[in-house]
Design a protein around this motif. Structure first.
Motif, PDB file in Angstrom:
ATOM      1  N   TYR A 117      53.880  43.058  41.964  1.00 25.01           N
ATOM      2  CA  TYR A 117      54.049  43.825  40.727  1.00 25.01           C
ATOM      3  C   TYR A 117      52.696  44.235  40.141  1.00 25.01           C
ATOM      4  N   LEU A 118      51.706  43.323  40.200  1.00 29.32           N
ATOM      5  CA  LEU A 118      50.381  43.654  39.680  1.00 29.32           C
ATOM      6  C   LEU A 118      49.723  44.752  40.522  1.00 29.32           C
ATOM      7  N   ALA A 119      49.908  44.674  41.840  1.00 26.60           N
ATOM      8  CA  ALA A 119      49.335  45.696  42.716  1.00 26.60           C
ATOM      9  C   ALA A 119      49.929  47.066  42.422  1.00 26.60           C
ATOM     10  N   ALA A 120      51.235  47.105  42.169  1.00 23.18           N
ATOM     11  CA  ALA A 120      51.889  48.369  41.846  1.00 23.18           C
ATOM     12  C   ALA A 120      51.424  48.902  40.493  1.00 23.18           C
ATOM     13  N   LYS A 121      51.280  48.023  39.534  1.00 22.66           N
ATOM     14  CA  LYS A 121      50.890  48.433  38.181  1.00 22.66           C
ATOM     15  C   LYS A 121      49.469  48.998  38.149  1.00 22.66           C
ATOM     16  N   TYR A 122      48.561  48.363  38.909  1.00 22.21           N
ATOM     17  CA  TYR A 122      47.155  48.765  38.843  1.00 22.21           C
ATOM     18  C   TYR A 122      46.707  49.563  40.077  1.00 22.21           C
ATOM     19  N   HIS A 123      47.681  49.951  40.911  1.00 20.32           N
ATOM     20  CA  HIS A 123      47.410  50.799  42.077  1.00 20.32           C
ATOM     21  C   HIS A 123      46.339  50.181  42.987  1.00 20.32           C
ATOM     22  N   LEU A 124      46.567  48.924  43.330  1.00 21.37           N
ATOM     23  CA  LEU A 124      45.647  48.195  44.187  1.00 21.37           C
ATOM     24  C   LEU A 124      46.322  47.850  45.510  1.00 21.37           C
ATOM     25  N   PRO A 125      45.566  47.783  46.605  1.00 22.35           N
ATOM     26  CA  PRO A 125      46.153  47.340  47.875  1.00 22.35           C
ATOM     27  C   PRO A 125      46.585  45.879  47.780  1.00 22.35           C
ATOM     28  N   HIS A 126      47.645  45.542  48.523  1.00 22.93           N
ATOM     29  CA  HIS A 126      48.240  44.211  48.406  1.00 22.93           C
ATOM     30  C   HIS A 126      48.492  43.606  49.779  1.00 22.93           C
TER      31      HIS A 126
ATOM     32  N   HIS B 116      49.960  38.427  30.301  1.00 19.61           N
ATOM     33  CA  HIS B 116      48.904  37.405  30.261  1.00 19.61           C
ATOM     34  C   HIS B 116      47.786  37.761  31.234  1.00 19.61           C
ATOM     35  N   SER B 117      48.144  38.243  32.410  1.00 20.59           N
ATOM     36  CA  SER B 117      47.143  38.623  33.409  1.00 20.59           C
ATOM     37  C   SER B 117      46.200  39.682  32.865  1.00 20.59           C
ATOM     38  N   ALA B 118      46.762  40.618  32.134  1.00 17.50           N
ATOM     39  CA  ALA B 118      45.952  41.721  31.587  1.00 17.50           C
ATOM     40  C   ALA B 118      44.909  41.235  30.587  1.00 17.50           C
ATOM     41  N   THR B 119      45.168  40.093  29.951  1.00 16.08           N
ATOM     42  CA  THR B 119      44.232  39.564  28.948  1.00 16.08           C
ATOM     43  C   THR B 119      43.098  38.744  29.573  1.00 16.08           C
ATOM     44  N   VAL B 120      43.259  38.301  30.813  1.00 14.95           N
ATOM     45  CA  VAL B 120      42.250  37.417  31.404  1.00 14.95           C
ATOM     46  C   VAL B 120      41.553  38.017  32.624  1.00 14.95           C
ATOM     47  N   VAL B 121      42.109  39.096  33.179  1.00 15.70           N
ATOM     48  CA  VAL B 121      41.536  39.704  34.386  1.00 15.70           C
ATOM     49  C   VAL B 121      41.157  41.154  34.102  1.00 15.70           C
ATOM     50  N   ASP B 122      39.956  41.537  34.489  1.00 14.76           N
ATOM     51  CA  ASP B 122      39.528  42.931  34.400  1.00 14.76           C
ATOM     52  C   ASP B 122      39.923  43.599  35.724  1.00 14.76           C
ATOM     53  N   PHE B 123      41.068  44.258  35.742  1.00 10.92           N
ATOM     54  CA  PHE B 123      41.593  44.823  36.978  1.00 10.92           C
ATOM     55  C   PHE B 123      40.779  46.005  37.490  1.00 10.92           C
ATOM     56  N   SER B 124      39.943  46.577  36.639  1.00 12.31           N
ATOM     57  CA  SER B 124      39.088  47.666  37.103  1.00 12.31           C
ATOM     58  C   SER B 124      38.015  47.167  38.062  1.00 12.31           C
ATOM     59  N   LYS B 125      37.797  45.850  38.084  1.00 12.35           N
ATOM     60  CA  LYS B 125      36.788  45.257  38.970  1.00 12.35           C
ATOM     61  C   LYS B 125      37.405  44.547  40.172  1.00 12.35           C
ATOM     62  N   ILE B 126      38.725  44.638  40.321  1.00 15.99           N
ATOM     63  CA  ILE B 126      39.420  44.011  41.442  1.00 15.99           C
ATOM     64  C   ILE B 126      39.602  45.033  42.562  1.00 15.99           C
ATOM     65  N   ASP B 127      39.256  44.635  43.792  1.00 18.56           N
ATOM     66  CA  ASP B 127      39.386  45.543  44.942  1.00 18.56           C
ATOM     67  C   ASP B 127      40.750  45.441  45.612  1.00 18.56           C
ATOM     68  N   LEU B 128      41.309  44.226  45.685  1.00 19.87           N
ATOM     69  CA  LEU B 128      42.635  44.066  46.284  1.00 19.87           C
ATOM     70  C   LEU B 128      43.263  42.772  45.794  1.00 19.87           C
ATOM     71  N   ILE B 129      44.567  42.669  45.994  1.00 26.35           N
ATOM     72  CA  ILE B 129      45.330  41.473  45.596  1.00 26.35           C
ATOM     73  C   ILE B 129      45.882  40.812  46.844  1.00 26.35           C
ATOM     74  N   HIS B 130      45.736  39.498  46.909  1.00 21.41           N
ATOM     75  CA  HIS B 130      46.210  38.703  48.052  1.00 21.41           C
ATOM     76  C   HIS B 130      47.154  37.637  47.512  1.00 21.41           C
ATOM     77  N   THR B 131      48.452  37.794  47.794  1.00 19.10           N
ATOM     78  CA  THR B 131      49.448  36.803  47.377  1.00 19.10           C
ATOM     79  C   THR B 131      49.501  35.703  48.429  1.00 19.10           C
ATOM     80  N   ASN B 132      49.302  34.458  47.986  1.00 18.26           N
ATOM     81  CA  ASN B 132      49.091  33.349  48.905  1.00 18.26           C
ATOM     82  C   ASN B 132      50.362  32.769  49.508  1.00 18.26           C
TER      83      ASN B 132
END
Length: 393
Positions: free
Chosen positions: A123-132, A98-114
């Motif tokens: 899991y999203l950070a690992a999949k899209y190779h983003l800092p977490h 579902h995340s892949a359908t609503v978020v353009d991960f190529s435009k995300i710089d980092l993920i912050h889990t609240n």
């Protein structure tokens, strides 16, 4: 402008989602962050994000643990761990797709889990190779948790976060004792928008009653029953000097227990259960005392009491003693001690002239230390430092 994806769990009413909202409002004023928020369920947080024009999407629940303190439930849930794991894997798969359908991960710089109890961001950070970045807002005893991810939860967290943010020294020490590396944990206190706190200048000695408020979920953990028992220990002429409001919703059986005790002690004219109140913190000007009867991971409500010029009576557990210096900017009582709480209430009733000085000091120090502008600057600096380190690799 940095684009940051925030992952939120199911709670939309209390500490962690409210603190994220305050932080995002501060970022919005600075115009330095473009936030995207993923929530587990649809609720009031989504409505507020929509009102602010902040992109948000409901992704679904991804629960990775089941917790209980009761031995027989522990046994049953341990046997059911394979089932919980299957449910977790299904929820995770749905949320990632579902995340892949609503978020353009190529435009995300980092993920912050609240919040620490939701691993979707990892899991999203690992999949899209983003800092977490993983926010630690609470403490856990691993013996009371049944994690549905394979292996040890701490090992998983260590492997799937570049930085951890702990909201207090108490929380930081708790996670370090479980095995999180100290060099990855950064202590940043929750921030409060002090501008929305009502002016604290008022005449404490002229009010007919000392009005007490205790805001939060109505639960055994929050300890509302101790305040009832404490006032019941005082002479009738002293207890009649107080009016008490409990603000919040909670377990119906516990609420009934409180009502029964209030009735039995003939204090129905003193205690009032107000239920959940929207924007309760904007009504603090009607009170003189805020009570905290639980070992808070930080104490967001405690700081809001202080900023509003209430004198706080808190038990000396959790992070409470990091916020309050006994007799300087508030009052601490022995954790779990009804008699000590009663003694502190009696002192204030008999020495009302001490309240303004303590309250003034509390407001002054809390605004200086915990205004959200300071928190936002520290979090932004952490983002910048993390991303600059990623670029050097």
């Amino acid at each position: 402008m940095l684009s940051v994806l925030y992952v939120v769990d199911v709670d939309q009413y209390f500490g962690s989602p409210n603190e994220l909202l305050v932080l995002l409002k501060a970022f919005q004023k600075q115009n330095q962050i473009r936030p995207v928020v993923l929530t587990a369920i649809s609720g009031p947080l989504n409505d507020q994000l929509n009102n602010l024009g902040i992109e948000n999407h409901v992704i679904g629940r991804v629960g990775w643990y089941v917790g209980t303190d009761r031995k027989w439930k522990k046994f049953v849930k341990r046997l059911a761990t394979p089932l919980f794991y299957c449910i977790f894997k299904y929820q995770l798969s749905v949320a990632i797709k579902h995340s892949a359908t609503v978020v353009d991960f190529s435009k995300i710089d980092l993920i912050h889990t609240n919040v620490s109890i939701n691993p979707l961001g990892a899991y999203l950070a690992a999949k899209y190779h983003l800092p977490h970045i993983w926010h630690l807002r609470e403490t856990f005893t691993t013996g009371n948790l049944f994690f549905t991810v394979p292996g040890h939860a701490i090992s998983f967290m260590k492997a799937h976060a570049d930085r951890f943010v702990a909201i207090s020294e108490y929380v930081s020490n708790s996670w370090q004792s479980l095995g999180l590396p100290v060099d990855k944990i950064y202590q940043i206190a929750d921030g409060i928008d002090s501008a929305r706190i009502i002016d604290v200048n008022r005449r404490y000695s002229s009010t007919a009653y000392l009005k007490i408020v205790q805001i939060g979920s109505i639960s055994d953990f929050k300890g509302q029953i101790r305040l009832i028992k404490a006032l019941a220990l005082l002479p009738e002429k002293i207890r009649k000097k107080f009016q008490v409001d409990f603000i919040g919703d909670g377990d119906s059986s516990y609420i009934n227990q409180l009502k029964h005790l209030i009735s039995r002690e003939k204090m129905s004219g003193i205690f009032h259960l107000r239920g959940y109140v929207t924007n309760a913190m904007t009504r603090l000007q009607g009170y003189q005392i805020g009570v905290v009867s639980s070992p808070e991971g930080f104490g967001l409500t405690t700081v809001e009491y202080m900023m509003a010029g209430l004198i706080v009576i808190a038990e000396n557990s959790g992070a409470n003693s990091e916020l309050i210096s006994d007799g300087h900017n508030g009052i601490l009582y022995e954790a779990g001690s009804v008699s000590d709480l009663a003694a502190k209430l009696n002192f204030l009733a008999e020495n009302r002239e001490t309240i303004p000085n303590l309250a003034h000091q509390a407001a002054k120090e809390s605004i200086s230390r915990y205004d959200v502008s300071k928190t936002a600057s520290e979090v932004l600096a952490l983002y910048t430092d993390l991303l600059s380190g990623q670029e050097k690799k």
